[in-house]
Design a protein around this motif. Structure first.
Motif, PDB file in Angstrom:
ATOM      1  N   SER A 118     -13.112  25.407  -8.890  1.00  0.00           N
ATOM      2  CA  SER A 118     -13.996  26.317  -8.169  1.00  0.00           C
ATOM      3  C   SER A 118     -15.459  25.960  -8.427  1.00  0.00           C
ATOM      4  O   SER A 118     -15.903  24.880  -8.062  1.00  0.00           O
ATOM      5  CB  SER A 118     -13.680  27.755  -8.580  1.00  0.00           C
ATOM      6  OG  SER A 118     -14.379  28.681  -7.803  1.00  0.00           O
ATOM      7  N   THR A 144     -18.233  22.578  -7.815  1.00  0.00           N
ATOM      8  CA  THR A 144     -19.564  22.611  -7.202  1.00  0.00           C
ATOM      9  C   THR A 144     -20.608  21.948  -8.098  1.00  0.00           C
ATOM     10  O   THR A 144     -21.318  21.029  -7.669  1.00  0.00           O
ATOM     11  CB  THR A 144     -19.997  24.071  -6.938  1.00  0.00           C
ATOM     12  OG1 THR A 144     -18.983  24.757  -6.202  1.00  0.00           O
ATOM     13  CG2 THR A 144     -21.295  24.102  -6.149  1.00  0.00           C
ATOM     14  N   VAL A 153     -15.205  23.870  -3.974  1.00  0.00           N
ATOM     15  CA  VAL A 153     -16.121  24.734  -3.240  1.00  0.00           C
ATOM     16  C   VAL A 153     -17.419  23.971  -3.045  1.00  0.00           C
ATOM     17  O   VAL A 153     -18.218  23.834  -3.971  1.00  0.00           O
ATOM     18  CB  VAL A 153     -16.380  26.045  -3.993  1.00  0.00           C
ATOM     19  CG1 VAL A 153     -17.300  26.953  -3.169  1.00  0.00           C
ATOM     20  CG2 VAL A 153     -15.071  26.759  -4.292  1.00  0.00           C
ATOM     21  N   TYR A 211     -18.877  22.730   0.880  1.00  0.00           N
ATOM     22  CA  TYR A 211     -19.332  23.239   2.173  1.00  0.00           C
ATOM     23  C   TYR A 211     -18.563  24.517   2.461  1.00  0.00           C
ATOM     24  O   TYR A 211     -17.354  24.494   2.658  1.00  0.00           O
ATOM     25  CB  TYR A 211     -19.069  22.216   3.279  1.00  0.00           C
ATOM     26  CG  TYR A 211     -19.751  20.893   3.059  1.00  0.00           C
ATOM     27  CD1 TYR A 211     -21.113  20.754   3.290  1.00  0.00           C
ATOM     28  CD2 TYR A 211     -19.037  19.784   2.636  1.00  0.00           C
ATOM     29  CE1 TYR A 211     -21.747  19.538   3.094  1.00  0.00           C
ATOM     30  CE2 TYR A 211     -19.651  18.566   2.442  1.00  0.00           C
ATOM     31  CZ  TYR A 211     -21.009  18.445   2.670  1.00  0.00           C
ATOM     32  OH  TYR A 211     -21.626  17.241   2.477  1.00  0.00           O
ATOM     33  N   ILE A 212     -19.285  25.635   2.490  1.00  0.00           N
ATOM     34  CA  ILE A 212     -18.607  26.920   2.670  1.00  0.00           C
ATOM     35  C   ILE A 212     -18.750  27.320   4.130  1.00  0.00           C
ATOM     36  O   ILE A 212     -19.450  28.270   4.480  1.00  0.00           O
ATOM     37  CB  ILE A 212     -19.183  27.986   1.722  1.00  0.00           C
ATOM     38  CG1 ILE A 212     -19.364  27.397   0.326  1.00  0.00           C
ATOM     39  CG2 ILE A 212     -18.261  29.196   1.640  1.00  0.00           C
ATOM     40  CD1 ILE A 212     -20.016  28.334  -0.658  1.00  0.00           C
ATOM     41  N   LEU A 266     -15.587  30.226   7.084  1.00  0.00           N
ATOM     42  CA  LEU A 266     -14.736  31.118   6.302  1.00  0.00           C
ATOM     43  C   LEU A 266     -14.956  32.543   6.811  1.00  0.00           C
ATOM     44  O   LEU A 266     -15.796  33.279   6.327  1.00  0.00           O
ATOM     45  CB  LEU A 266     -15.076  31.017   4.820  1.00  0.00           C
ATOM     46  CG  LEU A 266     -14.881  29.636   4.187  1.00  0.00           C
ATOM     47  CD1 LEU A 266     -15.217  29.678   2.696  1.00  0.00           C
ATOM     48  CD2 LEU A 266     -13.452  29.143   4.374  1.00  0.00           C
ATOM     49  N   TYR A 269     -24.853  30.335  -3.540  1.00  0.00           N
ATOM     50  CA  TYR A 269     -23.648  30.196  -2.712  1.00  0.00           C
ATOM     51  C   TYR A 269     -23.837  30.813  -1.327  1.00  0.00           C
ATOM     52  O   TYR A 269     -23.392  30.251  -0.318  1.00  0.00           O
ATOM     53  CB  TYR A 269     -22.447  30.834  -3.407  1.00  0.00           C
ATOM     54  CG  TYR A 269     -21.699  29.907  -4.333  1.00  0.00           C
ATOM     55  CD1 TYR A 269     -21.181  28.702  -3.865  1.00  0.00           C
ATOM     56  CD2 TYR A 269     -21.502  30.238  -5.672  1.00  0.00           C
ATOM     57  CE1 TYR A 269     -20.498  27.841  -4.715  1.00  0.00           C
ATOM     58  CE2 TYR A 269     -20.825  29.379  -6.528  1.00  0.00           C
ATOM     59  CZ  TYR A 269     -20.321  28.183  -6.037  1.00  0.00           C
ATOM     60  OH  TYR A 269     -19.642  27.324  -6.876  1.00  0.00           O
ATOM     61  N   MET A 276     -23.567  28.899   2.235  1.00  0.00           N
ATOM     62  CA  MET A 276     -22.708  29.420   3.284  1.00  0.00           C
ATOM     63  C   MET A 276     -23.491  29.644   4.573  1.00  0.00           C
ATOM     64  O   MET A 276     -23.040  29.301   5.669  1.00  0.00           O
ATOM     65  CB  MET A 276     -22.091  30.743   2.823  1.00  0.00           C
ATOM     66  CG  MET A 276     -21.011  31.290   3.761  1.00  0.00           C
ATOM     67  SD  MET A 276     -20.495  32.975   3.286  1.00  0.00           S
ATOM     68  CE  MET A 276     -20.182  32.755   1.522  1.00  0.00           C
ATOM     69  N   LYS A 284     -24.906  26.231   5.921  1.00  0.00           N
ATOM     70  CA  LYS A 284     -23.830  25.263   6.196  1.00  0.00           C
ATOM     71  C   LYS A 284     -24.189  23.865   5.689  1.00  0.00           C
ATOM     72  O   LYS A 284     -23.757  22.855   6.234  1.00  0.00           O
ATOM     73  CB  LYS A 284     -23.495  25.222   7.690  1.00  0.00           C
ATOM     74  CG  LYS A 284     -23.072  26.569   8.259  1.00  0.00           C
ATOM     75  CD  LYS A 284     -22.583  26.447   9.684  1.00  0.00           C
ATOM     76  CE  LYS A 284     -22.268  27.822  10.287  1.00  0.00           C
ATOM     77  NZ  LYS A 284     -21.305  28.578   9.487  1.00  0.00           N
ATOM     78  N   TYR A 310     -11.113  30.190   0.024  1.00  0.00           N
ATOM     79  CA  TYR A 310     -12.376  29.481  -0.177  1.00  0.00           C
ATOM     80  C   TYR A 310     -12.251  27.988   0.084  1.00  0.00           C
ATOM     81  O   TYR A 310     -13.177  27.233  -0.159  1.00  0.00           O
ATOM     82  CB  TYR A 310     -12.878  29.690  -1.614  1.00  0.00           C
ATOM     83  CG  TYR A 310     -13.027  31.146  -1.964  1.00  0.00           C
ATOM     84  CD1 TYR A 310     -14.058  31.909  -1.434  1.00  0.00           C
ATOM     85  CD2 TYR A 310     -12.122  31.768  -2.815  1.00  0.00           C
ATOM     86  CE1 TYR A 310     -14.186  33.252  -1.747  1.00  0.00           C
ATOM     87  CE2 TYR A 310     -12.242  33.114  -3.135  1.00  0.00           C
ATOM     88  CZ  TYR A 310     -13.279  33.839  -2.595  1.00  0.00           C
ATOM     89  OH  TYR A 310     -13.399  35.169  -2.903  1.00  0.00           O
ATOM     90  N   GLY A 370     -12.528  24.531   1.441  1.00  0.00           N
ATOM     91  CA  GLY A 370     -13.474  23.919   2.375  1.00  0.00           C
ATOM     92  C   GLY A 370     -12.937  22.608   2.938  1.00  0.00           C
ATOM     93  O   GLY A 370     -12.787  21.630   2.204  1.00  0.00           O
TER      94      GLY A 370
END
Length: 355
Positions: free
Chosen positions: A171, A175, A201, A203-204, A207, A293, A297, A300, A343, A345
């Motif tokens: 997770s 990153t 985690v 590119y978020i 979602l 984060y 998100m 992008k 989550y 990606g």
């Protein structure tokens, strides 16, 4: 009648605990404040492993604790593994699953296992000048964890073992690991031999489940910043005591709400393990980590923290924060993810698969 109630309550408490994986030497230690820190080393030793605590100090004064675990009965394979935990937890998650624990698995293979703890978590919540109640203590984001904490820990391990390291992140551990490697140039390649990412985690994007939380999370962070509150959940003993008190009475409800809803449906997590889970979750965190984060998100893009145009010019030499270039990572990278992970990606997986 009172005796019957006491006996029934005790039965409920005991039945909610997986005794075989019990992280403490006694069931009665669970409701005691501070059990997590008291039972960490005990859990390792009771399983027949050796544990050594190493303390390192970052250049900005944070005191980080690293745990080295090995099985003295196994032949040393001269193989060093570093495992970095995710957000809101600490390295205790790698030993509290009994025989299924990842740290014990590698130790049984004869590997030297190092468990990292970034600043603000239970085992790295000290500073040479600040306390966890000081807002300045929590003035850090994901960039800081990558550039300072991860670099400091990996450099120390490499000097101690004189070996290249196999990095395993989960997770948030994925990153900050990728952030470090993308910006460290040849340093990362000199320290590491391979990279394994669990639940990456990066590119978020797309979602849908998380998108409604962007604005509330952003506004919450701004409000707390106005009142100079930069960290939360760092009184971990009290937080863990609340969660365990509730979840040992209604374990299946906690399982559904906090595991299935929060992370995605899985068949690999037993409700019997909930109390072990809450030994280490939730833990101390800076609001700037959350804001970072949310920024990734919303934009992008996998980029550095956005301080605003004026400070960005001072920090980065441009009004917009630079993007982390993953193409600079030349090490072997392995990705592990669950299909139901909320989550997950796809973009980072497509990127590394296309190399």
């Amino acid at each position: 009648m009172g005796t019957v109630f006491v006996v029934f309550t005790f039965f409920c408490v005991v039945s909610a605990i997986n005794i075989k994986n019990n992280a403490c030497p006694s069931l009665f230690l669970y409701p005691v404040a501070g059990f997590s820190s008291k039972c960490y080393g005990e859990m390792v030793k009771r399983r027949g492993y050796d544990i050594v605590t190493h303390t390192v100090v970052t250049h900005d004064g944070y005191i980080l604790n690293l745990f080295e675990i090995f099985n003295a009965t196994q032949e040393n394979k001269n193989f060093t593994v570093f495992i970095q935990h995710g957000i809101l937890v600490n390295s205790g998650v790698w030993v509290n699953g009994g025989p299924r624990s990842l740290a014990f698995y590698f130790a049984d293979l004869g590997y030297r296992v190092w468990l990292g703890n970034v600043r603000g978590t239970l085992y790295s919540n000290k500073h040479v000048n600040l306390t966890i109640n000081d807002p300045k203590f929590w003035d850090f984001n994901l960039d800081t964890l990558a550039a300072v904490d991860i670099r400091t820990m990996l450099t120390f391990i490499a000097k101690t073992t004189r070996q290249k390291i196999h990095y395993i992140g989960h997770s948030m551990g994925t990153t900050v690991g990728l952030m470090f490697l993308a910006s460290s140039g040849q340093e990362g390649a000199k320290l590491l031999q391979s990279v394994s990412l669990m639940s990456p985690v990066v590119y978020i994007n797309n979602l849908k489940k998380l998108e409604p939380s962007i604005i509330p999370a952003y506004l919450t962070g701004k409000i707390f910043n106005l009142f100079h509150v930069n960290g939360f959940l760092y009184h971990e003993n009290a937080v863990h005591r609340i969660f365990t008190s509730i979840c040992k009475l209604i374990p299946h409800v906690c399982y559904q709400l906090l595991i299935t809803v929060g992370f995605g449906k899985t068949t690999h997590f037993s409700s019997d393990d909930l109390l072990l889970y809450f030994n280490n979750w939730p833990g101390g965190i800076s609001f700037y980590q959350i804001q970072h984060y949310v920024q990734i998100m919303n934009s992008k893009m996998f980029q550095k923290f956005d301080y605003g145009a004026a400070r960005n010019l001072q920090e980065y030499g441009s009004e917009k924060p630079p993007v982390y270039d993953l193409s600079k990572i030349k090490l072997p990278v392995c990705l592990f993810y669950g299909k139901n992970d909320v989550y997950y990606g796809e973009e980072v997986c497509r990127f590394f698969k296309s190399r």
